[in-house]
Every structure is written in structure tokens, then in C-alpha cells.
Design a protein around this motif. Structure first.
Motif, short mmCIF file in Angstrom:
data_model
loop_
_atom_site.label_atom_id
_atom_site.label_comp_id
_atom_site.label_asym_id
_atom_site.label_seq_id
_atom_site.Cartn_x
_atom_site.Cartn_y
_atom_site.Cartn_z
N VAL A 119 35.98 51.89 41.40
CA VAL A 119 36.68 51.40 40.21
C VAL A 119 36.26 49.96 39.88
O VAL A 119 36.23 49.10 40.77
CB VAL A 119 38.21 51.48 40.39
N TYR A 120 35.94 49.73 38.60
CA TYR A 120 35.47 48.42 38.14
C TYR A 120 36.23 48.00 36.89
O TYR A 120 36.82 48.84 36.20
CB TYR A 120 33.97 48.45 37.81
N ILE A 121 36.17 46.71 36.59
CA ILE A 121 36.72 46.19 35.35
C ILE A 121 35.56 45.61 34.54
O ILE A 121 34.75 44.84 35.07
CB ILE A 121 37.78 45.10 35.62
N LEU A 122 35.46 46.02 33.28
CA LEU A 122 34.40 45.52 32.40
C LEU A 122 34.79 44.14 31.88
O LEU A 122 35.88 43.95 31.33
CB LEU A 122 34.21 46.47 31.22
N LYS A 156 33.50 43.71 37.43
CA LYS A 156 34.24 43.17 38.57
C LYS A 156 34.77 44.34 39.37
O LYS A 156 35.52 45.17 38.86
CB LYS A 156 35.39 42.30 38.07
N ASN A 157 34.33 44.44 40.62
CA ASN A 157 34.74 45.55 41.48
C ASN A 157 36.18 45.37 41.94
O ASN A 157 36.57 44.28 42.36
CB ASN A 157 33.80 45.63 42.68
N VAL A 158 36.99 46.43 41.85
CA VAL A 158 38.38 46.38 42.33
C VAL A 158 38.36 46.76 43.80
O VAL A 158 37.89 47.84 44.16
CB VAL A 158 39.28 47.35 41.54
N THR A 159 38.86 45.88 44.66
CA THR A 159 38.83 46.12 46.11
C THR A 159 40.24 46.04 46.69
O THR A 159 41.14 45.45 46.09
CB THR A 159 37.93 45.11 46.82
#
Length: 608
Positions: free
Chosen positions: A505-508, A574-577
């Protein structure tokens, strides 16, 4: 046609040296490059390759401490207190491919770096690389620049046996890189949990575990486990697991000290062993999914010749490990349940509850699927792409596909017009999705939009069926957009936690401002960037130029022509971790739950 044939002759055939090939095709050796903003970026792989070697010495019984320093300019130093590289071979060991002691199983029985490439890749991709070996009062040192020998020395020393390696990643290959302390912290704790007794210092920070994988499990569970964890350890296998009240199962698996984020044959064998052990104890035939729901496990194996499905070692491919892992896990689980009947009773009760939920869901699933077929054969909100990864396998770099989840028709219209239909899909939300905190699994099938999203991703049966390499939340940067982003993250964390844990899951990130004059346009992602761009475009001295600043209120305001560059090769993601599984329920219940007075007070206290 003739021109191209004439140009293709003997002079066009090139032979690269091994280190030249690493520099020419670094992705083949370390995966992605990046700037350090993602935990899988190349600079962390370089660090890992060097630290792996130091830890291998500890595994073989030499040296109980590793010192690591990372300077502000990115210079890394790693000092172990093992046997030290044989002095006459230090140049070969760090610069000649397929050279090393790790082919010799008498010297290194269980090592990750069996391909003889790791340290050489670090050497080739560093603008400064120096290796120094200390053995029995003597030392030898060699210095390199981008893989080319730049100097060497030798002599007597008072230093303890071991090896010191320092390297500075090449900024030609990793422009603007920065080491993120949180990523380093996570990696070092993994080394500590996998190597009980080893002391690792990063600066003044100590990473040390006395109980190995039990400590890792305790950190992830944070006392949310339903019963005392089942634990087993011998020379080649270590595991610990317990159950929580969540829906999905989570695993942290390792081979010879390397984190295998995508699992592999050792994980499937472990699952099978757990199932067989519980069935043998209970004298029943439970269904696999009923046993697995809510299970959190840690697993580490040691193999003499591991075979990984990629250079970055995310997934184990050895098939011969299956039988002995299944047998050992089955016996250990069955034995533990007989010894701790109280834990066994709680575990069996959890499985029965999972079974009841599954049966209740069965009719709801059938109804939802029948309804979906009546609406359309295709998912109406999805504009699909043509390329999809093979089931259970990520696409190679350059062919990775992605699905953008957007809010409303205007935003999705811009992305659909600008996207690459081969690798970029778009799922358009019709409004704000439901807040699913506290909702049972059945709600997922009753909510048309959330059900369609699950179908679009194809993750109903398993996360391994995911049809996309990246799931990207593309919402506006205003209050409503951020709220929708939180609702989507809540949905994934509540029902499909491994999707986030495994980094899908990422945020643009899209620009908030466009600053331009008659000659140049700069897109800015923050107020600070806008101020700097305005100063730059106005010019200096007497020749001041008129500057126009536009604030984008939403993604729909960015024209498809402009949008193309923001989702092209230079896309900002931005990678969601997750820090730990135990944090998920606390964060969701506080920010998205019904504790209105507590949340209101928190907002008032932190409003500024």
C-alpha cells in the motif's frame, strides 16, 4: 533497414568486467535503487550485505559484538570481531565475483551470501570502499573507488581479530540518498531477535535479545495473545506463535538470518505442520483457514544451500525443506499442547469461533457474489490495466503494475486520461467509504463499494492472489481527501492487514502548487518548495519576472497532460508501513473508533 545492419558489427560487441556489469545493471544485484525513503531502497541492501557478513561470523561462533556507525554524509562503518578475512585474500574477497569462503560449508555452514556477489556489489556501487582485516596481530587493508583499487597497506596491529568495512554509496547511482534511522532500527532489531546473545551497536544504541523469536513475537503481540505462545528451537529451526482476535494471519519468516517478506516453501511447510499438529492433538480434521485466522507467527530456518526466487532474497524456493519442517513443527506443536492443556483449550476454542464465523460468512458470500453477477460481469468502478503479475509473484522491475484508488469522477478522469493502460489501473470511489472499525467480516460483503474493491484486488481468498504490485491511494490533499485516505487505510488494516505489512500500500504524492513564469514551470509539494520556487522564478536584481502561483484544490484540477508526469517514471510514492502488529488495534480504535471525548481532547491539546 540496411543502415541499422551496417551499424551492427564487431565493434558494437562489448564485454564488461564483473564490477562494470554491477554498475551498469545495479538493479540485477540489489533490486531497486531509490534515495533511502523506502525500506527496500538499494542503500539498505548495501548495508545489509555487509552486516550479514558480520552476523555470519557470530553464527559460526566467532565474535559476539558488531559496531556500526553511520555518519551524516552517509559513510558507513561496520566492525565485527570474528576471524577476519585471510590477509592475502582481502582484495579478491571484495572485488572478484564468485570468490569467498561461503562456498565452503566447513567454514560457513548457514550463510545467506552464497552467491559471492554481496560485498562486491557494495564495492562497485560505492564512491569510497575500504576493507581492513585483523588477524593475530597483523592487518591488511585495501581501498577502492567505484570498484577500482586505489591503494593498499599492511603491517602490525594491536586490534582484536575481525574485519572493518567502510563504504560511502555512490551518489551518481543513489542521488540525494539519506539513511532513515527508523528503517535502520527495524533491521537491527531483526538481527538481534534472530541471533539471541549477539550485541549490535549503531552509534550508542544497543540491539540485543536474550530470548530470540519469543522476544520478536512478544513485541508484535504486545500482550494481545490469547494464550502462552508455543515455542520451539533446535539447530536448524526456531518458531513461536500464538493467536489474537483478529481476522488475518501474520508471519515473520527468515532464512539464514534474512527476512523473507514473501515467505516461500518454509512458510507453507510451517503452516502445514501447525495444522497437522493441532489436528493430531484434537483428534479432529480442522480446516486450514479456521486454524490460521488470527495466528501471528515467527519462523527462522537454517539451510546449507538456500535457493531464493530473486537476488534480493524475499522468497525461499527450496522444495526439499518441506518434509522436515512439517514433521518437526507437527511434533513440537502437538507436544506443546499436551504439556499446556490450558493454552490448548483456548486455542481450540479460537478455532471453533473461526469455524462459526466462516460458516456464517458462507451464505453472505454467496449472496454478494450472486448480486455482483447481476450488476455486471466487470467491476463498474474499475478501469483495469492489461499487465498483471503472475499469481503469487511480483512483476520484474520496469513491468510493475499499480492500481490507483481515487475519490470521485473528476480525479479518476484525469488519471484515466493520463495513465499507461498497460500497467496502471484506476478504481474510482463513489463517495466516502464506510468506517469499518468494529465491523464484522460480514459487513464487507454487504457494502457494495468495499466488496467491489476487494474483488478488484482479488484478495478475498488470499493476499497472495493480489493482481497488482502496488495499491496506491490517490486522494486530494484537503481535509476530505485525508479523511478518505484514513478510511481506506482503516479498511485495509481491519480486513487485510498483511497487505499493509508486506508493503503493497502506497500514498501518491501530488503537487499542491504550480509556480510559473513565461519561461519555466515548477511544481511544488510543500509551502517551503513554493517559496523557494517563487524566489527562483522571479529572478535576481533589476530583471524581476512576473510569477503566477496556482494552488490545486484537488486532483481533478490538474489537467491530464500535467498529471501524466506525476504518475510517470518520476512518480512520488510514500510506502505505508507498520511499526508492529500490536499498534494496529490501538491506533484504529483511538483515531477511528467511538472514543469521541478522548479524541476531541487530543485534538484540542495538539491543535497548534
Amino acid at each position: 533497414m540496411n543502415v541499422s545492419t551496417h551499424n551492427y558489427d564487431e565493434s558494437k560487441i562489448k564485454t564488461l568486467s564483473s564490477l562494470e556489469h554491477i554498475r551498469k545493471r545495479p538493479g540485477m544485484y540489489i533490486g531497486r535503487l531509490g534515495d533511502g525513503s523506502n525500506q527496500d531502497d538499494g542503500v539498505y541492501i548495501l548495508l545489509k550485505e555487509i552486516v550479514d557478513n558480520a552476523v555470519d561470523e557470530f553464527i559460526m561462533g566467532f565474535g559476539k559484538r558488531v559496531n556500526i556507525t553511520i555518519a551524516e554524509d552517509g559513510l558507513v562503518k561496520v566492525r565485527d570481531f570474528g576471524r577476519g578475512i585471510p590477509l592475502g585474500k582481502i582484495i579478491d574477497c571484495v572485488s572478484v565475483i564468485n570468490t569467498g569462503a561461503k562456498y565452503n560449508t566447513d567454514v560457513f555452514q548457514f550463510s545467506v551470501g552464497l552467491n559471492g556477489v554481496g560485498t562486491k556489489a557494495v564495492n562497485a556501487l560505492s564512491e569510497h570502499f575500504q576493507v581492513t582485516a585483523y588477524r593475530e596481530g597483523q592487518f591488511a587493508s585495501a581501498r577502492f573507488c567505484r570498484g577500482i583499487l586505489a591503494g593498499q597497506s599492511e603491517g602490525e596491529t594491536a586490534e582484536k581479530n575481525g574485519t572493518m568495512i567502510e563504504f560511502l554509496p555512490d551518489r551518481q547511482i543513489f542521488p540525494g540518498f539519506v539513511f532513515d534511522p527508523s528503517f535502520i532500527d527495524k533491521r537491527m532489531w531483526r538481527y538481534a531477535y534472530l541471533n539471541a546473545g549477539l550485541k549490535m551497536y549503531v552509534g550508542k544504541n544497543l540491539y540485543h535479545s536474550a530470548n530470540g523469536l519469543l522476544d520478536l513475537l512478544a513485541k508484535e503481540l504486545a500482550e494481545e495473545n490469547l494464550y502462552t505462545p508455543i515455542y520451539y528451537k533446535d539447530e536448524t529451526l526456531e518458531f513461536a506463535f500464538s493467536h489474537t482476535d483478529s481476522y488475518s494471519d501474520n508471519y515473520f519468516t527468515f532464512v539464514n538470518g534474512t527476512f523473507t517478506s514473501e515467505g516461500g516453501t518454509h512458510l507453507s511447510a510451517f503452516r502445514e505442520g501447525v495444522l497437522k499438529g493441532i489436528n493430531e492433538y484434537a483428534k479432529k480434521v480442522f480446516v486450514n483457514t479456521d486454524v490460521r485466522d488470527g495466528l501471528v507467527g515467527t519462523l527462522a530456518i537454517k539451510v546449507k544451500e538456500p535457493v531464493f526466487e530473486s537476488q534480493t532474497k524475499n522468497k525461499l524456493g527450496n522444495t526439499e525443506v518441506r518434509s522436515w519442517i512439517v514433521a518437526k513443527v507437527k511434533d513440537a506443536v502437538c507436544s506443546s499442547l499436551y504439556k499446556d492443556t490450558e493454552a490448548a483449550e483456548i486455542l481450540i476454542d479460537k478455532i471453533h469461533r473461526n469455524e462459526k464465523v466462516r460458516k456464517e460468512l458462507h451464505s453472505v458470500r454467496l449472496e454478494a457474489r450472486a448480486k455482483a453477477k447481476k450488476v455486471a460481469l466487470k467491476i463498474p468502478q474499475l478501469k483495469d490495466c492489461k499487465h498483471h503479475p503472475a499469481r503469487g509473484k511480483p512483476s520484474p522491475e520496469g513491468r510493475r503494475n499499480m492500481m490507483f484508488i481515487t475519490e470521485g469522477q473528476s480525479a479518476s478522469g484525469s488519471i484515466v486520461s493520463a495513465r499507461d493502460p498497460m500497467t496502471q489501473a484506476v478504481f474510482s470511489l463513489r463517495g466516502k467509504p464506510m468506517n469499518v472499525v468494529g465491523q464484522k467480516m460480514a459487513m464487507l460483503y454487504k457494502n457494495e463499494e468495499l466488496y467491489s474493491l476487494m474483488r478488484a484486488l482479488d484478495i478475498e481468498e488470499s493476499i497472495s492472489n493480489l493482481r497488482f504490485d502496488q495499491v496506491i491511494l490517490a486522494t486530494d490533499a484537503d481535509v476530505d481527501g485525508l479523511h478518505i485516505r484514513n478510511l481506506l487505510l482503516t479498511y485495509f488494516l481491519h480486513y487485510f492487514e498483511p497487505l499493509v505489512k508486506l508493503g503493497y500500500v502506497y500514498i501518491l504524492e501530488t503537487p499542491i502548487f504550480r509556480v510559473r513564469n513565461q519561461q519555466q514551470t515548477i511544481y511544488c509539494y510543500s509551502e517551503k518548495e513554493k517559496i523557494e520556487a517563487t524566489r527562483l522564478l522571479k529572478g535576481q536584481g533589476s530583471r524581476q519576472l512576473a510569477v503566477e502561483t496556482t494552488r490545486f484544490k484537488g486532483l481533478g484540477e490538474i489537467s491530464p497532460k500535467e498529471f501524466k508526469q506525476f504518475i510517470g517514471p518520476d512518480i512520488r510514492l510514500k510506502n505505508v508501513t507498520l511499526d508492529s502488529i500490536s499498534e494496529v488495534n490501538k491506533v484504529l480504535s483511538f483515531y477511528m473508533g467511538k472514543n469521541t471525548p478522548d479524541r476531541k481532547q487530543y485534538i484540542m491539546d495538539n491543535l497548534l
